[in-house]
Design a protein around this motif. Sequence first.
Motif, PDB file in Angstrom:
ATOM      1  N   ALA A   1      24.007  45.673  30.137  1.00 21.38           N
ATOM      2  CA  ALA A   1      25.334  45.591  29.522  1.00 21.38           C
ATOM      3  C   ALA A   1      25.326  46.081  28.073  1.00 21.38           C
ATOM      4  CB  ALA A   1      25.857  44.161  29.600  1.00 21.38           C
ATOM      5  N   SER A   2      24.142  46.437  27.555  1.00 17.79           N
ATOM      6  CA  SER A   2      24.077  46.941  26.176  1.00 17.79           C
ATOM      7  C   SER A   2      22.820  47.780  25.996  1.00 17.79           C
ATOM      8  CB  SER A   2      24.042  45.775  25.180  1.00 17.79           C
ATOM      9  OG  SER A   2      22.792  45.097  25.296  1.00 17.79           O
TER      10      SER A   2
ATOM     11  N   GLN B   1      19.798  45.552  25.328  1.00 18.75           N
ATOM     12  CA  GLN B   1      19.189  45.005  26.550  1.00 18.75           C
ATOM     13  C   GLN B   1      18.296  46.057  27.217  1.00 18.75           C
ATOM     14  OE1 GLN B   1      22.036  43.824  29.620  1.00 18.75           O
ATOM     15  NE2 GLN B   1      20.839  41.989  30.090  1.00 18.75           N
TER      16      GLN B   1
ATOM     17  N   LEU C   1      30.160  45.382  33.844  1.00 22.92           N
ATOM     18  CA  LEU C   1      29.673  44.965  32.525  1.00 22.92           C
ATOM     19  C   LEU C   1      29.797  43.454  32.326  1.00 22.92           C
ATOM     20  CD1 LEU C   1      30.966  47.862  30.219  1.00 22.92           C
ATOM     21  CD2 LEU C   1      28.592  47.331  30.835  1.00 22.92           C
ATOM     22  N   GLU C   2      30.958  42.906  32.710  1.00 20.25           N
ATOM     23  CA  GLU C   2      31.161  41.454  32.568  1.00 20.25           C
ATOM     24  C   GLU C   2      30.184  40.669  33.440  1.00 20.25           C
ATOM     25  OE1 GLU C   2      32.962  39.508  30.557  1.00 20.25           O
ATOM     26  OE2 GLU C   2      33.407  41.380  29.494  1.00 20.25           O
TER      27      GLU C   2
ATOM     28  N   ARG D   1      26.757  40.751  31.798  1.00 18.26           N
ATOM     29  CA  ARG D   1      26.776  39.866  30.613  1.00 18.26           C
ATOM     30  C   ARG D   1      26.725  38.405  31.022  1.00 18.26           C
ATOM     31  NH1 ARG D   1      31.422  42.863  28.309  1.00 18.26           N
ATOM     32  NH2 ARG D   1      30.359  44.646  27.411  1.00 18.26           N
ATOM     33  N   GLU D   2      27.620  38.022  31.942  1.00 20.78           N
ATOM     34  CA  GLU D   2      27.724  36.610  32.357  1.00 20.78           C
ATOM     35  C   GLU D   2      26.455  36.141  33.065  1.00 20.78           C
ATOM     36  OE1 GLU D   2      29.794  33.893  32.067  1.00 20.78           O
ATOM     37  OE2 GLU D   2      30.549  35.173  30.453  1.00 20.78           O
TER      38      GLU D   2
END
Length: 367
Positions: free
Chosen positions: A71-72, A75, A130-131, A134-135
């Motif tokens: 997600a980044s 990461q 992406l969410e 992340r989650e």
Amino acid sequence: MKTKILKIDPIEPNKAAIGEAADIIKGGGLVVFPTESVYGIGADAFNAKACSDIFKVKGRPSDNPLIVTVASLDQAMEIGDIPGDYLDSIKRVWPCPLTFIVKNITDLPEEVTAGLDTVALRMPAHPVALELIRESGTPIAAPSANLSKKPTAVNAQQALRYFDGKVDCIIDSGPAFFGLESTIIDLRTFQLLRPGPFTIDELEKAFGKRPDPGDVARGSRQADVAIAPGTKYAHYAPDTKLFLYEGDVEDLSKSMRAIEIPQFAFIGSNESCQVMHMTGCQTMALGKRGRPYEIAKGLYDGLIALDSAKVGFGIIESFAEDGIGLAIMNRIRKASSNNTFRGLDGLLGMLQENGLYLDAHSVSRSE
Ligand code: AMP
Ligand code: MG
């Protein structure tokens, strides 16, 4: 296992629903989720058991490693050794349908890397993906959502047909945006391993270097070395025999109208489908001829629809190999196992070889 279907808006994902899917990933389960390229089948990339379940469910050969989605960029940098020269460019282009092969610097399970010392990293440009990453609080290993060798699911209904009862959850966010798997580039050599929606022109613009498309990327030859192990396998193929036509569709339509031939289906642009429809065949229209992104988006739908058509064989037309056309033709060549013909005689010869056409009289008439 009962597969839960979660409907999630692709642009404004519902937090509670994402949380539910993320809990499944955290608990070692499998979640099919949308990305901008195609649907993926995801598991916690650091959970060896969950990742090996992906292989089981897909029937994937164990030497074919998984792409790890993040997600980044931070990461990604914790997992792979991303060459410093490329960082600015990657910052500019990510998230996008572009996967990088870099040296692996973590203890990812062997199930993910297939024992290679490299890892494939991608940050998908899809709010739901992406969410979810992340989650989940972990990178998600996510190959394409298809049974090994079959056309990839580009929507939740197609994924359900492949994986009902075999995965914990399928997120339904409507169609994937591009409809073809990500571009893969080996960042150590800047070699293109798989063409995709991120085109060679875009790579050159972003990185100031132009990779050589090469035979493997074009799909006309199978890789004999394990550079991207997936590229050595037959792929994307419908069960129905598929032949690739390189030639003028008006000519083909005319000559096929003149002979008797078993029931077949034609896959191509809207315009070509109209022309081929006159032969009495079924048609799968992919999109307007001048709009390659439409064609790309329709391609797997067309290949999957071919198997529901219950015909003797399929014919697919060829497209210009520039821009996203390189990826389109790569998938078409693999889906048709490079069974290419240029005229009616070539087609009849291939049909006979495959036991699909045995009328010697019609063959001699065409000669
Ligand atoms: P899929 O996501 O199922 O479309 O396939 C992922 C593709 O990425 C396959 O062709 C893999 O062989 C390739 N891949 C994944 N990890 C690596 C790696 N470390 N080195 C080279 N290719 C890889
Ligand atoms: Mg795949």
